[in-house]
Scaffold this active site. Sequence first.
Site, short mmCIF file in Angstrom:
data_model
loop_
_atom_site.label_atom_id
_atom_site.label_comp_id
_atom_site.label_asym_id
_atom_site.label_seq_id
_atom_site.Cartn_x
_atom_site.Cartn_y
_atom_site.Cartn_z
N SER A 268 0.96 -1.16 0.40
CA SER A 268 -0.06 -0.36 0.28
C SER A 268 1.06 1.22 -0.01
O SER A 268 0.52 2.21 -0.08
CB SER A 268 -1.08 0.33 1.44
N LYS B 250 0.83 3.67 -2.80
CA LYS B 250 0.02 4.41 -3.33
C LYS B 250 -0.42 5.62 -3.41
O LYS B 250 -1.15 6.30 -3.94
CB LYS B 250 -1.95 3.56 -2.62
N TYR C 296 -2.03 -2.68 -11.00
CA TYR C 296 -2.57 -2.29 -9.35
C TYR C 296 -1.52 -3.31 -8.70
O TYR C 296 -0.58 -2.90 -8.05
CB TYR C 296 -3.78 -2.82 -8.78
N TYR D 193 -4.11 3.53 7.26
CA TYR D 193 -5.42 2.23 7.52
C TYR D 193 -6.46 2.99 9.01
O TYR D 193 -6.80 4.22 8.23
CB TYR D 193 -5.46 1.26 7.40
N VAL E 261 1.07 -3.93 3.67
CA VAL E 261 0.97 -5.20 4.73
C VAL E 261 2.23 -5.77 4.67
O VAL E 261 1.96 -6.97 5.36
CB VAL E 261 0.01 -6.05 4.64
#
Lengths: 312, 312, 312, 312
Positions: free
Chosen positions: C68, C71, C196, C248, C266
């Site tokens: 993540s 991103k 992705y 998160y 993660v």
Amino acid sequence: MTTEWNQLVEGLPRWLEASRAYTAQGSVAAYIPELAHAPAGALGITIMDGASGVARAGEADLPFTLQSISKVFTLLLALMDNGEDGVFAKVGMEPTGDNFNSMLKLELVDPGIPFNPLINAGAIAISSLIHGATPAEKTERILAFFRELAGDHSLACNEDVYRSETQTAHRNRSLAYFLKANGVLDADVEEVLEVYFKHCSIEANCRQLARMALVLAHDGTDPESGRELVPRRYVRIAKSFMITCGMYNESGAFAIRVGLPAKSGVSGGILALVPGRYGIGVVGPALNAKGNSTAGVHLLQTLSAEFDWSIF
Amino acid sequence: MTTEWNQLVEGLPRWLEASRAYTAQGSVAAYIPELAHAPAGALGITIMDGASGVARAGEADLPFTLQSISKVFTLLLALMDNGEDGVFAKVGMEPTGDNFNSMLKLELVDPGIPFNPLINAGAIAISSLIHGATPAEKTERILAFFRELAGDHSLACNEDVYRSETQTAHRNRSLAYFLKANGVLDADVEEVLEVYFKHCSIEANCRQLARMALVLAHDGTDPESGRELVPRRYVRIAKSFMITCGMYNESGAFAIRVGLPAKSGVSGGILALVPGRYGIGVVGPALNAKGNSTAGVHLLQTLSAEFDWSIF
Amino acid sequence: MTTEWNQLVEGLPRWLEASRAYTAQGSVAAYIPELAHAPAGALGITIMDGASGVARAGEADLPFTLQSISKVFTLLLALMDNGEDGVFAKVGMEPTGDNFNSMLKLELVDPGIPFNPLINAGAIAISSLIHGATPAEKTERILAFFRELAGDHSLACNEDVYRSETQTAHRNRSLAYFLKANGVLDADVEEVLEVYFKHCSIEANCRQLARMALVLAHDGTDPESGRELVPRRYVRIAKSFMITCGMYNESGAFAIRVGLPAKSGVSGGILALVPGRYGIGVVGPALNAKGNSTAGVHLLQTLSAEFDWSIF
Amino acid sequence: MTTEWNQLVEGLPRWLEASRAYTAQGSVAAYIPELAHAPAGALGITIMDGASGVARAGEADLPFTLQSISKVFTLLLALMDNGEDGVFAKVGMEPTGDNFNSMLKLELVDPGIPFNPLINAGAIAISSLIHGATPAEKTERILAFFRELAGDHSLACNEDVYRSETQTAHRNRSLAYFLKANGVLDADVEEVLEVYFKHCSIEANCRQLARMALVLAHDGTDPESGRELVPRRYVRIAKSFMITCGMYNESGAFAIRVGLPAKSGVSGGILALVPGRYGIGVVGPALNAKGNSTAGVHLLQTLSAEFDWSIF
């Protein structure tokens, strides 16, 4: 007497004892302190036919409060007081798939009226529709109606349970104020809740429950006097709701496995009926995770299978 | 005086008038009857620096009730009364992504405590933590604290708005009983709500708001006396919440577009601050769909862009 | 060199070892088989300043996939490719309060676009916006951009992790088809997911992460060459999102406790920055229930408190 | 012939024309391009009794695809292939209260299996349980089963609708991948969807639908040959689901107003049955907001009231 009735009378104690084992898989409701005192191992049943036959087994004399079972009958009284249009302006006709005290759909679905009259939100809305100048008068009218259906004028509210409920049921109070905010309740919230908690706290035993069910099994007619106590059309509505929403969010499974109109309460009671034939009252305080009597459901499933009672 | 301050004082009336056009894109809050009387086309601002400089434009004298803006300061008082552990046992630290009066997460997320102190559920929980023997005593302590921050002992509750709120805010009552059911509130619900509605109804104007913001901009220190009114650690917590949750579920967009710690109320007020420098009070009663002053947000966006105030 | 930098270089190994104990409170991500092999007890950190200073401690050379963390940088590239209007037509600016892979708000909130670019749904939408004729070309552009920011042309995709993700990430596939149904994705779903999963599988170590963070800490400027790699306006947007949504649904707590723009993955990586000063890369594969490195968060909290780094 | 049958044959055209007015209150489904071509003003019905009697009126020959109506029969085939335990390990027995394509409960309720086999998620899970080595073989077995029930070996898939569905139904693809992620689907998602879209695209007219319903009305027995086509126990399960979940989230209202086991499809078809007596096929492509044929529901309500058909 039919052969079935003889078999039923004879076999009932045996089937009841076989189902009693399932009390160990459940636990007594703890959310209202007064309910927690109920005997976890108890199981009782009374079945009445329209010709004064009574079959019974187990702790059929154990008194218990009607709790959610009362919602079927306040719905009927609200229909008699307001007609269908009056009632269905305030509650819907659909199962929710959510817990009985959930508020999700009140927030998420437009219009924010309760999905049906048998979840807590819907039953609170129904309580507000009962005619009467004061909460006490409404409660008296409900009690008179219940007594007539039960054929027993000793039916009364358990005041200890009532006090216990009214002091601890903050979630129901939350539901009621949400309904007030959504424009569902015209009356004062505390007055509506008084009526609601009172009818939930009416105490009965299996026989009284079976007698109330028997009237529904006979489309609203008193089996003794032949008098119409509830218009047939409203009984039909109630039976539809009992099939689609009567056993909390286990109603679909109960329809498949038992196939009878029924309504359960967190006190462990279940009212069920075999259309045109029997009224049934069951009590078994040990509940499963969905809030239904473990042994009571098992006993009804046994009987329905044995005598092919399913309406499906 | 700095060049920036001079530009600010000089340009403020012009920028305000340019933003006033955006009042036409919003509408005045209607959910509390008393709020609906506010002038839809109004826009006012006061900016204070730490050296007694005051810049103002538009209807800066218009009184308005603090509403949700008060939640920042009751949070601070609750932290001073209970410490961080006491406060964060009852409310979380996260934005919700839901409406400010939503109950979804109280039902869906375990444990069922409010996600943060700036949504209604969280602010009600915070109200219950303010020390004091009675609701009146708690309210007095809140008012005294607010007056000290505003540097103005005339700050008072608007009793008409308070009565209007307490009679109509059934949704907040529903929230409070849900919190009670979830074990978040120890106190009596109506007593907690009295405190909550009272602090929401405290009335201020842009100057008083700017003064309260100025204390936060200076990490809790009174800019005139140099005295610490709030521990710096708690101001830091409040500023973090103002960035992540201060502008309802438009906080993320405000962080990107304006980039200042801020808190809005449905009366159209916005408290904002430029860390280490300015306290800002804005009022513009016409709100967008998220509940924020349309013209007020536009004016802050203009100023932040003009003077590069974003903390990011 | 500043006193702070000296203290940092000297104290880092000690603080890291104190935080390492927290690895025992987390567990390594299991949802992608390849991630489950990471050493649960590892903890590493690299901090870079703008003057070529490098402080490091622990397993700072441990390679891990960005997951993540990537991103933040695909968002920047999408902004450079499409401008703000192009990007924010497809994703929102708000924290969700839900899990990173939740689909609730896509169904419940109108319009059904992802709430922000850092949750999975939003990052998939962002992947679809990267310019390039084919998935391979888009992936190449992303890799080239990441390499430039990392100042290291050896940065590459871990093909084992990529294959593992693409074969097992049914939930992400479900998200992507929901976005397609909602009109958010124009491109073919599998092609978008290829991009992705590829950028999630780019492998880095703490130093490379710290270097990428350093560029953001300097508003998009390469600290060595002085060249603008990302427009400052877009870096500001990214930093805002890192504060409101970067950790998160623990972002609010992180803002209060650490107060630095950051993004976790993660794999146990965390990218963080001290505005105008440092870029930080951390890795600690043992995660808490929210998906953040237990020991990594603790270490950043220690450093922020020690040196008063919070932006609030 | 009974008096009822004579009245039915004679009155049907009149009742149908009275209901036709309700087509104007609905609109033809647009989510699959091919469905949008259906005639909005059409209404047709065929009723079959067990003694070869056929009553019909209106556009009873209009062909339409079964869509969700097929789900009742794939459920039956899945039960015959896997038994009750096999089927109910993958789908539940409860109404959802949500839209037919909702994913909320898959994310919110544990375990994340579809609530029942008649919502899209449940029917996709059921498609995966049909025996057969390949999607083509499964589809052939479904078609053979449907043909046998319809007593018509010309029943076939409409390939244009199938292609239209498979290209546009991204929401169903999203559902299927969510099920895969939750461990509900063992098979390849695209292969399951091929089977699902194929059986939804099987085309029938009112007579074929009525004949399929007639078998259910006779507890699974072919009314001509007397042969058991479906075990009675499984028919009972299907009828229970048709009452509790057959008419999307309007099933409760349909149970109250019509009181017959039924299943609708977005093509405007409705299959209904009078237990022990009639099979009914209706088509009326104009749908209400819940996805049910406006005029079709009205016609069934008229007939049920006229002949007192409700099972309640």
